[in-house]
Write a protein that holds these residues in place. Structure first.
Motif, short mmCIF file in Angstrom:
data_model
loop_
_atom_site.label_atom_id
_atom_site.label_comp_id
_atom_site.label_asym_id
_atom_site.label_seq_id
_atom_site.Cartn_x
_atom_site.Cartn_y
_atom_site.Cartn_z
N UNK A 25 0.81 -1.08 -0.18
CA UNK A 25 0.12 -0.08 0.08
C UNK A 25 0.85 1.33 0.09
N UNK A 26 0.77 2.09 -1.07
CA UNK A 26 1.51 3.09 -1.14
C UNK A 26 0.77 4.54 -0.94
N UNK A 27 1.30 5.30 -0.86
CA UNK A 27 0.86 6.90 -0.47
C UNK A 27 1.37 7.99 -1.53
N UNK A 28 0.28 8.76 -1.84
CA UNK A 28 0.63 9.53 -2.96
C UNK A 28 1.14 10.98 -2.55
N UNK A 29 1.36 11.28 -1.14
CA UNK A 29 2.02 12.47 -0.77
C UNK A 29 3.29 12.33 -0.47
N UNK A 37 7.95 5.77 -1.09
CA UNK A 37 6.67 4.99 -1.01
C UNK A 37 5.54 5.37 -1.93
N UNK A 38 6.00 5.79 -3.09
CA UNK A 38 4.97 6.41 -4.00
C UNK A 38 4.49 5.17 -4.93
N UNK A 69 -3.74 9.55 0.42
CA UNK A 69 -2.85 9.64 1.42
C UNK A 69 -3.51 8.80 2.37
N UNK A 70 -2.48 8.34 3.38
CA UNK A 70 -2.82 7.27 4.34
C UNK A 70 -3.08 7.97 5.52
N UNK A 71 -2.88 9.14 5.71
CA UNK A 71 -3.02 9.93 6.90
C UNK A 71 -4.54 10.41 7.04
N UNK A 72 -5.44 9.77 6.40
CA UNK A 72 -6.87 10.50 6.30
C UNK A 72 -7.88 9.41 6.35
N UNK A 94 4.57 7.08 5.60
CA UNK A 94 5.41 7.49 6.93
C UNK A 94 4.76 6.74 8.18
N UNK A 95 5.52 6.90 9.12
CA UNK A 95 5.03 6.16 10.36
C UNK A 95 3.52 6.60 10.68
N UNK A 96 3.14 8.09 10.34
CA UNK A 96 1.88 8.16 10.53
C UNK A 96 0.87 7.31 9.76
N UNK A 97 1.14 7.24 8.62
CA UNK A 97 -0.04 6.50 7.65
C UNK A 97 0.08 5.10 8.13
N UNK A 98 1.21 4.33 8.26
CA UNK A 98 1.14 2.98 8.98
C UNK A 98 0.30 2.93 10.10
N UNK A 99 0.52 3.95 11.02
CA UNK A 99 -0.18 3.89 12.35
C UNK A 99 -1.61 4.03 12.31
#
Lengths: 222, 119
Positions: A25-29, A37-38, A69-72, A94-99
């Motif tokens: 699972x990637x993140x576009x940010x 990690x895109x 985004x993984x932080x939303x 990032x660590x935010x998205x994983x958590x």
């Protein structure tokens, strides 16, 4: 932006080898911009893992998906309908998205695919450097826009210290002395008078010293 | 010139080697290619300034990944020549094909064949 670095493939292989259906699972940010990690990195990691496991004679399903985004919450909801198809998720956020993903999908093992490094900027092709430590009380107005908290190894607020030599930090020739940069910039701004002002003791309670931080805004709460 | 080159490789044309990405290289191996080489312009002669330098970096990254997953980074390589060097192109293709023949089939292809036979 948040700067992250790809984890070694071997480390990820060890983490995922006991799972049969894996979602990368990637993140576009931020992690897309720092090429960790895109969408592209998701494709490369998935391809590498598929090749590794096929040569090992192991049957694994390795899927790819990249969220805005993984932080939303909204974007993380996108994978809910397919979440049962997987045994584990390797998140390249990032660590935010994983958590955040881990909090949202309580029973799904979430494995980090990157190491989150710092808040920084892309200084040159292939070079990312730290610019902010999110200390919670910004002093940049007084220091000519150069941060002594993130860029001085000692976080000296009335610098430089005795280790500053020819504009470099005593850590080594690759590290600029933040206070040299501050003085240069204050000179350019014709604001050297600011340099003479002694900074008061900084309130570090807004930094990590005060524990995990939250921002609550009643004005925008619904 | 009528130069003889091996027939067991496929040419994929790109507008510039700077167009190639790591995933293009990895996908070729994932689909069963035994080797891959990228032929770009001479370093310093790129019409887009840095296309062939970008390609070289990506080839190096792909090689590193192929090493890490046990396929073998030596199966991928970058060559540089000018568009007027047909004989050199032929020489490089022979060199690469011979090298891959020496190395044998890619472990990915062997594994896929084994799986197909078992099925």
């Amino acid at each position: 932006m948040i700067i992250a670095e790809k984890k070694p493939i071997q480390e990820i292989i060890e983490e995922v080898q006991n799972f049969d259906r894996i979602l990368i699972l990637g993140c576009n940010e931020c992690v897309t911009v720092c090429e960790a990690g895109g969408k592209k990195e998701v494709e490369v990691l998935a391809s590498a893992l598929r090749m590794y496991f096929i040569t090992q004679g192991k049957e694994k399903v390795i899927s790819e998906h990249t969220l805005e985004r993984q932080c939303d919450h909204e974007y993380l909801e996108e994978i809910r309908k397919n979440i049962d198809n997987y045994d584990a998720i390797v998140s390249l956020a990032c660590g935010v998205g994983v958590q955040f993903a881990a909090e949202k999908y309580l029973t799904m093992p979430l494995l980090p695919g990157v190491n989150t490094i710092c808040l920084g900027a892309n200084e040159d092709r292939g070079l990312w450097t730290e610019r902010c430590q999110a200390c919670g009380s910004c002093v940049l107005a007084r220091t000519g826009g150069i941060c002594p908290v993130s860029r001085c190894a000692k976080r000296v607020l009335n610098g430089p210290c005795g280790g500053s030599t020819n504009g470099k930090c005593e850590l080594g020739p690759d590290t600029d002395c933040a206070w040299q940069l501050i003085v240069d910039r204050l000179k350019a701004l014709d604001k050297m008078d600011d340099y003479e002002k002694i900074a008061p003791i900084k309130d570090w309670s807004t930094d990590r010293a005060g524990g995990p931080r939250t921002v609550t805004r009643e004005d925008v709460k619904i | 010139m009528r130069l003889k080159i091996p027939t067991n490789f496929r040419i994929v044309r790109l507008p510039c080697t700077g167009k190639i990405d790591i995933i293009h290289i990895l996908r070729a191996f994932e689909k069963g290619a035994d080797g891959l080489y990228v032929v770009g312009c001479m370093e310093g002669d790129c019409h887009f300034n840095q296309g062939n330098f970008r390609a070289r970096k990506r080839v190096e990254q792909a090689a590193k990944i192929l090493d890490q997953v046990g396929v073998g980074g030596e199966r991928v390589r970058m060559y540089n020549l000018s568009s007027g060097e047909g004989p050199l192109f032929a020489q490089y293709s022979i060199e690469m094909v011979n090298k891959i023949k020496e190395m044998g089939p890619s472990p990915v292809r062997l594994a896929k064949q084994k799986k197909a036979t078992a099925a």
